[in-house]
Scaffold this motif. Structure first.
Motif, PDB file in Angstrom:
ATOM      1  N   ASP A 722       0.847  -1.192   0.000  1.00 56.93           N
ATOM      2  CA  ASP A 722       0.000   0.000   0.000  1.00 56.93           C
ATOM      3  C   ASP A 722       0.878   1.235   0.000  1.00 56.93           C
ATOM      4  OD1 ASP A 722      -2.197  -1.581   0.039  1.00 56.93           O
ATOM      5  OD2 ASP A 722      -2.629  -1.339   2.167  1.00 56.93           O
ATOM      6  N   LEU A 723       0.439   2.243  -0.716  1.00 62.50           N
ATOM      7  CA  LEU A 723       1.182   3.490  -0.831  1.00 62.50           C
ATOM      8  C   LEU A 723       0.208   4.634  -0.663  1.00 62.50           C
ATOM      9  CD1 LEU A 723       3.810   5.060  -1.576  1.00 62.50           C
ATOM     10  CD2 LEU A 723       3.057   4.879  -3.976  1.00 62.50           C
ATOM     11  N   ALA A 724       0.435   5.504   0.358  1.00 68.04           N
ATOM     12  CA  ALA A 724      -0.418   6.668   0.594  1.00 68.04           C
ATOM     13  C   ALA A 724       0.400   7.918   0.335  1.00 68.04           C
ATOM     14  CB  ALA A 724      -0.951   6.668   2.015  1.00 68.04           C
ATOM     15  N   ILE A 725      -0.135   8.841  -0.450  1.00 67.97           N
ATOM     16  CA  ILE A 725       0.592  10.061  -0.795  1.00 67.97           C
ATOM     17  C   ILE A 725      -0.309  11.265  -0.599  1.00 67.97           C
ATOM     18  CG2 ILE A 725       2.099   8.883  -2.443  1.00 67.97           C
ATOM     19  CD1 ILE A 725       0.317   9.952  -4.684  1.00 67.97           C
ATOM     20  N   LEU A 726       0.312  12.410  -0.424  1.00 70.18           N
ATOM     21  CA  LEU A 726      -0.381  13.690  -0.288  1.00 70.18           C
ATOM     22  C   LEU A 726       0.029  14.547  -1.477  1.00 70.18           C
ATOM     23  CD1 LEU A 726      -2.258  14.889   1.919  1.00 70.18           C
ATOM     24  CD2 LEU A 726      -0.260  16.122   2.781  1.00 70.18           C
ATOM     25  N   VAL A 731      -4.116  17.774  -9.072  1.00 70.32           N
ATOM     26  CA  VAL A 731      -3.458  16.643  -9.727  1.00 70.32           C
ATOM     27  C   VAL A 731      -4.497  15.544  -9.976  1.00 70.32           C
ATOM     28  CG1 VAL A 731      -1.651  14.899  -9.559  1.00 70.32           C
ATOM     29  CG2 VAL A 731      -1.277  17.185  -8.602  1.00 70.32           C
ATOM     30  N   SER A 732      -4.533  15.006 -11.217  1.00 72.04           N
ATOM     31  CA  SER A 732      -5.510  13.973 -11.547  1.00 72.04           C
ATOM     32  C   SER A 732      -4.987  12.591 -11.198  1.00 72.04           C
ATOM     33  CB  SER A 732      -5.870  14.024 -13.039  1.00 72.04           C
ATOM     34  OG  SER A 732      -4.809  13.530 -13.817  1.00 72.04           O
ATOM     35  N   ALA A 733      -5.899  11.718 -10.816  1.00 73.58           N
ATOM     36  CA  ALA A 733      -5.538  10.352 -10.475  1.00 73.58           C
ATOM     37  C   ALA A 733      -4.953   9.627 -11.682  1.00 73.58           C
ATOM     38  CB  ALA A 733      -6.752   9.602  -9.942  1.00 73.58           C
ATOM     39  N   ALA A 749       1.991  -5.348 -11.648  1.00 71.37           N
ATOM     40  CA  ALA A 749       0.892  -5.958 -12.408  1.00 71.37           C
ATOM     41  C   ALA A 749      -0.415  -5.195 -12.281  1.00 71.37           C
ATOM     42  CB  ALA A 749       0.686  -7.399 -11.952  1.00 71.37           C
ATOM     43  N   ASN A 750      -0.632  -4.513 -11.145  1.00 67.94           N
ATOM     44  CA  ASN A 750      -1.931  -3.869 -10.955  1.00 67.94           C
ATOM     45  C   ASN A 750      -1.820  -2.690 -10.003  1.00 67.94           C
ATOM     46  OD1 ASN A 750      -4.827  -3.716 -11.308  1.00 67.94           O
ATOM     47  ND2 ASN A 750      -5.011  -4.453  -9.212  1.00 67.94           N
ATOM     48  N   ILE A 751      -2.595  -1.653 -10.313  1.00 72.15           N
ATOM     49  CA  ILE A 751      -2.658  -0.465  -9.450  1.00 72.15           C
ATOM     50  C   ILE A 751      -4.123  -0.219  -9.140  1.00 72.15           C
ATOM     51  CG2 ILE A 751      -2.115   1.987  -9.236  1.00 72.15           C
ATOM     52  CD1 ILE A 751      -0.111   1.570 -11.556  1.00 72.15           C
ATOM     53  N   MET A 752      -4.459  -0.111  -7.847  1.00 71.64           N
ATOM     54  CA  MET A 752      -5.843   0.156  -7.482  1.00 71.64           C
ATOM     55  C   MET A 752      -5.907   1.309  -6.489  1.00 71.64           C
ATOM     56  SD  MET A 752      -8.806  -2.312  -5.868  1.00 71.64           S
ATOM     57  CE  MET A 752      -8.144  -2.269  -4.195  1.00 71.64           C
ATOM     58  N   LEU A 753      -6.631   2.361  -6.851  1.00 72.50           N
ATOM     59  CA  LEU A 753      -6.882   3.474  -5.949  1.00 72.50           C
ATOM     60  C   LEU A 753      -8.019   3.067  -5.026  1.00 72.50           C
ATOM     61  CD1 LEU A 753      -6.503   6.490  -5.115  1.00 72.50           C
ATOM     62  CD2 LEU A 753      -8.220   7.033  -6.856  1.00 72.50           C
ATOM     63  N   PHE A 754      -7.744   2.940  -3.704  1.00 67.11           N
ATOM     64  CA  PHE A 754      -8.804   2.475  -2.810  1.00 67.11           C
ATOM     65  C   PHE A 754      -9.247   3.510  -1.794  1.00 67.11           C
ATOM     66  CE2 PHE A 754      -4.877   1.202  -0.622  1.00 67.11           C
ATOM     67  CZ  PHE A 754      -5.109   1.601   0.684  1.00 67.11           C
ATOM     68  N   ASP A 755      -8.620   4.706  -1.790  1.00 66.19           N
ATOM     69  CA  ASP A 755      -9.082   5.715  -0.837  1.00 66.19           C
ATOM     70  C   ASP A 755      -8.699   7.101  -1.321  1.00 66.19           C
ATOM     71  OD1 ASP A 755     -10.306   6.479   1.702  1.00 66.19           O
ATOM     72  OD2 ASP A 755      -8.296   7.164   2.224  1.00 66.19           O
ATOM     73  N   VAL A 756      -9.625   8.037  -1.186  1.00 70.12           N
ATOM     74  CA  VAL A 756      -9.388   9.458  -1.444  1.00 70.12           C
ATOM     75  C   VAL A 756      -9.903  10.212  -0.230  1.00 70.12           C
ATOM     76  CG1 VAL A 756      -9.864  11.432  -2.931  1.00 70.12           C
ATOM     77  CG2 VAL A 756      -9.687   9.144  -3.937  1.00 70.12           C
ATOM     78  N   TYR A 757      -9.038  11.057   0.357  1.00 72.35           N
ATOM     79  CA  TYR A 757      -9.446  11.745   1.581  1.00 72.35           C
ATOM     80  C   TYR A 757      -9.060  13.211   1.510  1.00 72.35           C
ATOM     81  CZ  TYR A 757      -9.724  13.251   6.446  1.00 72.35           C
ATOM     82  OH  TYR A 757     -10.030  13.942   7.592  1.00 72.35           O
ATOM     83  N   THR A 758     -10.011  14.089   1.892  1.00 73.76           N
ATOM     84  CA  THR A 758      -9.761  15.510   2.108  1.00 73.76           C
ATOM     85  C   THR A 758     -10.492  15.885   3.388  1.00 73.76           C
ATOM     86  OG1 THR A 758     -11.673  16.119   0.763  1.00 73.76           O
ATOM     87  CG2 THR A 758      -9.544  16.041  -0.357  1.00 73.76           C
ATOM     88  N   GLY A 759      -9.927  16.816   4.113  1.00 72.98           N
ATOM     89  CA  GLY A 759     -10.608  17.212   5.338  1.00 72.98           C
ATOM     90  C   GLY A 759      -9.635  17.430   6.475  1.00 72.98           C
ATOM     91  N   GLN A 760     -10.055  17.020   7.685  1.00 77.26           N
ATOM     92  CA  GLN A 760      -9.273  17.268   8.884  1.00 77.26           C
ATOM     93  C   GLN A 760      -7.873  16.667   8.764  1.00 77.26           C
ATOM     94  OE1 GLN A 760     -11.223  15.898  12.390  1.00 77.26           O
ATOM     95  NE2 GLN A 760      -9.792  16.862  13.811  1.00 77.26           N
ATOM     96  N   ASN A 761      -6.884  17.445   9.208  1.00 78.19           N
ATOM     97  CA  ASN A 761      -5.468  17.053   9.206  1.00 78.19           C
ATOM     98  C   ASN A 761      -4.862  17.015   7.807  1.00 78.19           C
ATOM     99  OD1 ASN A 761      -5.536  16.735  12.036  1.00 78.19           O
ATOM    100  ND2 ASN A 761      -6.244  14.611  11.818  1.00 78.19           N
ATOM    101  N   ALA A 763      -4.259  19.651   4.465  1.00 80.26           N
ATOM    102  CA  ALA A 763      -4.365  21.045   4.018  1.00 80.26           C
ATOM    103  C   ALA A 763      -5.491  21.193   2.998  1.00 80.26           C
ATOM    104  CB  ALA A 763      -3.034  21.501   3.423  1.00 80.26           C
ATOM    105  N   HIS A 764      -6.097  22.392   2.984  1.00 81.52           N
ATOM    106  CA  HIS A 764      -7.280  22.587   2.140  1.00 81.52           C
ATOM    107  C   HIS A 764      -6.963  22.455   0.661  1.00 81.52           C
ATOM    108  CE1 HIS A 764      -5.452  26.609   1.817  1.00 81.52           C
ATOM    109  NE2 HIS A 764      -6.170  26.750   0.715  1.00 81.52           N
ATOM    110  N   ASP A 765      -5.698  22.664   0.252  1.00 84.34           N
ATOM    111  CA  ASP A 765      -5.333  22.546  -1.163  1.00 84.34           C
ATOM    112  C   ASP A 765      -4.688  21.203  -1.478  1.00 84.34           C
ATOM    113  OD1 ASP A 765      -3.081  23.000   0.336  1.00 84.34           O
ATOM    114  OD2 ASP A 765      -2.114  24.290  -1.164  1.00 84.34           O
TER     115      ASP A 765
END
Length: 807
Positions: A722-726, A731-733, A749-761, A763-765
């Motif tokens: 798993d890889l989480a980035i900010l 920027v488009s997925a 072999a495979n890339i799956m986006l399983f979470d998108v988060y904006t909000g607390q903690n 930055a707004h941008d």
């Protein structure tokens, strides 16, 4: 059309059972859609004569009657009929009888007085309100004194009313409009049964007063190639005799009065519509046929004020329009009880104009049906003369001398030649000339035989015959299709197969059904407003010249409008979870009326409500943009395009939500769009939040695809990280995915986006994206060092390209 077998017996000696007659007609001429007797299961209903009427002691609206029903003693009947009177001849449903709808009549007490049956109206013994001569509220059925004098109490009333007649319902095809008349039907059955036909006759007696001195007529030949009038003076309007009323209601037409009934009788007999005007209410005595004026108003016989279209044909007197020609008469010149002089009109109108008026005014009458399909022009004025003679007989009128004829086109009977060799070659038979000549005699076709060639003169009543193939068909019908020899086809056979485009369409349907969508099939025609929505192509929808309804005026430019109608239909019935797709054609005009419009294959889908659960352990989820995007991505992956697929946000699709809509590209080619239906559009369709896509299948079929992308299943395990980035919100997925693929190496072999988060903690941008990366090597088991190296390359690439922070 309903066909009375009793009426047919006036023409022919029919001895075979009715079911056998129906079978022969069905096998030889037209389909028999129904066969019945109007009496159904009714029984014990008799003719009765009212002897006395006394008030009911405990009711202010009931009376006690004594009736003669042919028995030794009078029968006591209590009734609330407002029109009952002593001396009347009526219909009695006796104790133990069965009337319409299977209702049984028993003796009983009404306010303490015993009643041994019921006096009935026609509606109570199965007559539809549309054919019963009098409304039910008017009371019981009472026979005319002229008819009543020949009726004996106790006689079976159902037989007297013609309800024991056998009725055949024929399904008339457009080419056999000659069978929309009893004359035409009788000719056909005479040919089928090889019987001699007896035509009805009449005696026309005229006065010395000339019709041309009383009225004039004018009709352009392009609008009415046949147009003529007769006048019958000093008529006495009243009910028609029972024999005529029986024939009308058995054939599904309501009796009105002895003048109107005769015109309807001629329509049924000859297939020739006629119309009767009240001579004295005509604004002027010069009738003419013309097209309608702009916004011309005419009040028709049904009491409706109608605005005529500019192409509608009008019968006018002077400047005043009276009626829609060939469709429905006008109220201003209606024949009423006060009428004493009538004008009878017979005509043949231009079919296209009649069809236009009938659709424009939504008035599809018995007359318009016949004018649209054609009438026997050789008997147009014969029907006029017959009607005048019968009105004079039934209404006591006087027929003025001669017809006023505005148009009478010269009829040239078609002459068609056919050779015996062609007949036998086409039918595979060995018929002789004598046999074929017998068929033409049965059809009453005049012919000459020279060598092996028949030259046949076609009568006006069979306007469907014009070429040799038509004559061969007539021979085949009478010879019997069952008698034609059967042979196996001869010739080389080739295996059938689907074209690449057909394979693509079939695979598309299978994929979408496998992804959880159900197939829908919508109308190709729609409203002008919907035809302009969700367009993928430039060009205007095609307007129909003669639309069937207001909702089916133009061809569709998009499949989505039909699918949204389907969603609305389901939502209105509390089916809120809908997932549909449709594959079909849209139509785009190239701006040239002389060229056919482009027909383009499209596929579209819609989802709304809750999406199916991933497993029985998890609840269903509300659909969103990404649920539909996942379906479309899998469909596009199955197409295996050589060029990369991408989704590009757009706000140029006005019917779609500007913040949740994207164009779909394969390389640089736009193949469609996906997104949320605009809330205002959804509100107009009366649906909830809905997501949709539409793509051009014809365009997709032209794109390069790699159809051999099979790989052997590896024996070695895969490893996931798993890889989480900010990253920045802009920027488009898709860009991130491309960067990960580029840096991930050959084992990614495979890339799956399983979470998108904006909000607390966060930055707004900024936004947080979490990916699952799957690595595999088909040759061996990967070790941690190889995976760590690949992940490190990916993180460096993301940091460099997007200023991404690893979380």
């Amino acid at each position: 059309m309903k066909v009375s077998v009793n009426w047919l017996r006036d023409y022919l000696d029919i001895n075979l059972p009715v079911n056998e007659l129906a079978e022969k007609i069905s096998r030889t001429a037209v389909e028999i859609e129904g066969q019945y007797q109007p009496q159904g299961d009714m029984k014990n209903i008799v003719i009765a004569r009212v002897l006395s009427v006394e008030p009911h002691p405990d009711s202010d609206h009931m009376v006690i009657t004594q009736v003669d029903a042919g028995e030794d003693e009078p029968i006591q009947i209590v009734t609330g009929a407002p029109n009952v009177a002593a001396g009347q001849t009526v219909i009695l449903a006796k104790h133990g009888s069965v009337v319409g709808d299977g209702q049984k009549i028993r003796k009983g007490k009404l306010r303490g007085v015993v009643s041994y049956g019921m006096l009935v109206a026609l509606q109570e013994i199965g007559f539809d309100d549309k054919v019963a001569p009098k409304d039910f509220e008017e009371g019981i059925w009472v026979f005319n004194p002229e008819d009543a004098k020949d009726l004996i109490p106790g006689t079976d009333a159902l037989e007297v009313l013609g309800m024991t007649d056998d009725v055949l319902e024929t399904g008339i095809t457009p080419n056999r409009a000659d069978m929309l008349s009893m004359n035409g039907t009788a000719y056909e059955i005479a040919a089928i049964l090889d019987e001699t036909l007896t035509r009805p006759t009449f005696d026309l007696k005229e006065t010395s007063e000339k019709t041309s001195d009383l009225i004039s007529a004018e009709a352009p030949s392009a609008l009415a190639p046949y147009y003529g009038l007769r006048i019958v003076k000093n008529v006495k309007i009243g009910d028609s005799p029972l024999w005529l009323q029986k024939r009308l209601w058995t054939m599904g037409i309501r009796p009105i009065n002895n003048v109107v009934d005769v015109t309807n009788y001629m329509l049924l007999m000859y297939g020739q519509p006629l119309h009767a005007f009240d001579f004295d209410t005509l604004p002027s005595h010069d009738l003419h046929v013309r097209t309608a004026h702009v916004d011309e108003q005419i009040k028709t016989l049904d009491g409706v004020e109608r605005t005529a279209g500019e192409e509608d044909l009008i019968i006018a007197a002077g400047e005043q329009g009276l009626m829609f020609a060939g469709v429905m008469g006008g109220e201003s010149t209606e024949v009423t009880a006060q009428t004493t002089n009538i004008v009878l009109e017979a005509a043949v109108f231009e079919p296209k104009s009649i069809r236009h008026a009938a659709r424009d005014q939504n008035l599809h009458s018995e007359a318009s049906q016949r004018f649209e399909r054609g009438v026997n022009v050789a008997e147009t004025f014969k029907a006029l003369d017959h009607a005048a003679a019968l009105i004079a007989e039934l209404a006591g009128g006087e027929i003025t001398q001669g017809r006023v004829v505005a148009q009478q086109a010269t009829y040239h009977a078609p002459v068609v030649s056919v050779k015996m060799t062609d007949i036998n070659r086409v039918l595979g038979t060995s018929l002789t000339a004598i046999t074929v000549a017998g068929f033409f005699k049965r059809l009453d076709f005049a012919f000459e035989l020279s060598a092996d060639e028949f030259t046949v003169t076609i009568p006006a009543r069979r306007w469907d015959i014009s070429i040799p193939a038509d004559l061969i068909e007539e021979i085949a019908r009478l010879y019997g299709y069952d008698n034609l020899p059967t042979t196996l086809p001869v010739g080389a056979t080739t295996p059938g197969q689907l074209t690449p485009k057909q394979k693509l369409i079939r695979a598309t349907r299978h994929d979408l059904e496998g992804l959880g969508l159900n197939q829908a099939i919508s109308y190709v025609l729609t409203t002008p407003e919907k035809a302009a929505q969700f367009k993928l192509h430039h060009g205007e929808p095609i307007q129909l010249d003669y639309p069937m309804t207001q909702d089916r005026q133009q061809t569709r430019s998009s499949i989505l409008t039909g699918l949204l109608d389907d969603v609305a239909y389901n939502v209105a019935r509390n089916q809120n979870d809908v997932a549909l797709y449709e594959q079909g054609r849209v139509f785009v005009s190239n701006g040239n009326k002389n060229h056919q419009p482009a027909e383009i294959e499209h596929v579209a889908g819609v989802i709304t409500g809750a999406w199916q659960a991933r497993s029985w352990q998890t609840p269903a989820e509300s659909v969103d943009f990404f649920a539909l995007k996942g379906i479309v991505e899998q469909l596009l992956a199955n197409y295996a395009f050589e060029a990369p697929v991408r989704f590009e946000p757009t706000d140029r699709q006005p019917e779609m939500h500007p913040g949740q809509t994207a164009n779909i590209f394969v390389g640089e080619t736009r193949i469609g769009f996906i997104g949320q239906i605009h809330p205002l559009v959804a509100k107009a369709y009366k649906i909830n939040q809905t997501f949709a896509f539409e793509m051009d299948l014809d365009l997709i079929a032209t794109l390069a695809r790699d159809l051999t992308h099979y790989e052997a299943i590896t024996r070695f395990p895969s490893i996931s990280r798993d890889l989480a980035i900010l990253v920045g919100r802009q920027v488009s997925a898709d860009d991130i995915k491309s960067a990960i693929l580029e840096a991930g190496g050959k084992h990614l072999a495979n890339i799956m986006l399983f979470d998108v988060y904006t909000g607390q903690n966060v930055a707004h941008d900024k936004k947080s994206l979490a990916y699952s990366l799957t690595f595999i090597d088909p040759e061996k088991t990967l070790v941690d060092d190889e995976i760590n190296t690949a992940v490190e390359r990916i993180t460096k690439q993301l940091a460099k390209q997007f200023d991404a922070e690893i979380r």
